[in-house]
Design an enzyme around this catalytic site. Structure first.
Site, PDB file in Angstrom:
ATOM      1  N   LEU A 129      -0.050 -26.008  40.563  1.00 41.29           N
ATOM      2  CA  LEU A 129       0.293 -26.012  39.146  1.00 41.29           C
ATOM      3  C   LEU A 129       1.801 -25.862  39.056  1.00 41.29           C
ATOM      4  O   LEU A 129       2.412 -25.141  39.856  1.00 41.29           O
ATOM      5  CB  LEU A 129      -0.372 -24.847  38.411  1.00 41.29           C
ATOM      6  N   ASP A 130       2.416 -26.511  38.062  1.00 44.48           N
ATOM      7  CA  ASP A 130       3.845 -26.325  37.842  1.00 44.48           C
ATOM      8  C   ASP A 130       4.142 -24.845  37.579  1.00 44.48           C
ATOM      9  O   ASP A 130       3.277 -24.104  37.109  1.00 44.48           O
ATOM     10  CB  ASP A 130       4.313 -27.146  36.636  1.00 44.48           C
ATOM     11  N   ARG A 131       5.361 -24.445  37.847  1.00 43.67           N
ATOM     12  CA  ARG A 131       5.753 -23.042  37.670  1.00 43.67           C
ATOM     13  C   ARG A 131       5.377 -22.516  36.288  1.00 43.67           C
ATOM     14  O   ARG A 131       4.840 -21.413  36.155  1.00 43.67           O
ATOM     15  CB  ARG A 131       7.274 -22.900  37.872  1.00 43.67           C
TER      16      ARG A 131
END
Length: 301
Positions: A129-131
């Site tokens: 998942l993106d940050r």
């Protein structure tokens, strides 16, 4: 020292723009160039230098200053057994070490509890998942489980369902975005359909709720390209609310994009039992929904 070969399709691109992908941001690339730490075919060049294609760029490491203590990543365990762990990741946590994020990552906080794979920076990582995207992801605890989960992902047998608040209202209540994605031709930190290196990308969406100026969508991934949901929704003219890279930062008081991995479903790789896990919407996204609906919130007071 890092060596980067410039592909032919990058001809004409500014040096600092091209390097942004490698070092993490355009600002960092400019600092390295100005410090004389970047050579193009052995010669220093200005940040605005237009690449020809085929060059070799050498990037020297910047001198390290005092290392700041990075706190361990925060997370919640949604499910755990001897084979795998499902984590509910909060926004702001990076999944694994990378350029600009060497410490304080999720896999480091899970050291000794996840394993599998050939990359020591990514033990047990099945998907990411993106940050600043919150929600569920699964990690493996051994090599066999990692392989099984990655195969299930490749066969599209893992359901990854997100909630996304988008600007405006899509023309249909449900639809499929089938548009190949790759590194954007001009903005190298973005993925887009305007690319020289397209890869299959398929995203399904359905309207969950409408607001005066926004729409809440349920989004499912058929493929899993970097920034896929964010880039696809921008491509149809409805960027994710609050997205600083693909939309407009700060919308409805958001400090990040409104994107949450709310549901994860798959068959357990050892037992074959169906697994389904859900993660509630974080409070910052709940507040944003209230603001999008016109309700008064603490942020609006």
């Amino acid at each position: 020292m890092t060596d980067v070969r410039v592909p032919d399709e990058a001809a004409g691109e500014r040096l600092d723009v091209f390097l942004a992908e490698t070092v993490g941001s355009r600002a960092k690339a400019q600092k390295l160039i100005e410090a004389g730490l970047v050579l193009v075919d052995g010669k220093p060049r200005q940040k605005r230098y237009a690449l020809l294609g085929g060059e070799t760029i050498e990037v020297a490491a910047a001198p390290e200053g005092p290392r700041e203590e990075v706190p361990p990543a925060e997370f919640e365990i949604a499910y755990e057994d001897d084979r795998l762990i499902v984590v509910n990741k909060p926004a702001g946590v990076v999944v694994h070490p990378g350029v600009g994020n060497r410490e304080g990552t999720l896999v480091q906080a899970l050291a000794g509890r996840v394993a599998g794979g050939t990359d020591p920076d990514r033990p047990g990582v099945v998907h990411r998942l993106d940050r600043d995207t919150s929600g569920l992801l699964v990690l493996a605890r051994d090599e066999e489980t990692l392989f099984a989960l990655q195969e299930a992902l490749r066969r599209r047998e893992v359901t990854r369902e997100y909630l996304a608040l988008v600007e405006g209202r899509p023309p249909a209540r449900r639809g499929t975005i089938d548009a190949p994605l790759g590194r954007d031709r001009r903005v190298r930190t973005r993925m887009s359909t305007d690319t020289d290196d397209p890869h299959e990308a398929i995203t399904h969406f359905e309207t969950e709720r409408t607001f005066p100026n926004d729409t809440l969508l349920t989004v499912t991934l058929e493929t899993g390209r970097t920034h896929q949901i964010r880039a696809h929704l921008l491509a149809i003219g409805h960027p994710v609310a609050g997205d600083p890279e693909y939309g407009h930062a700060g919308r409805h008081g958001l400090s990040r994009q409104f994107l949450h991995a709310q549901r994860l479903a798959f068959n357990h790789p050892e037992t074959g039992a169906p697994m389904e896990l859900r993660a509630p919407l974080p409070e910052d996204l709940v507040r944003a929904l209230r603001e999008a609906s016109g309700e008064r919130t603490d942020h609006a007071v």
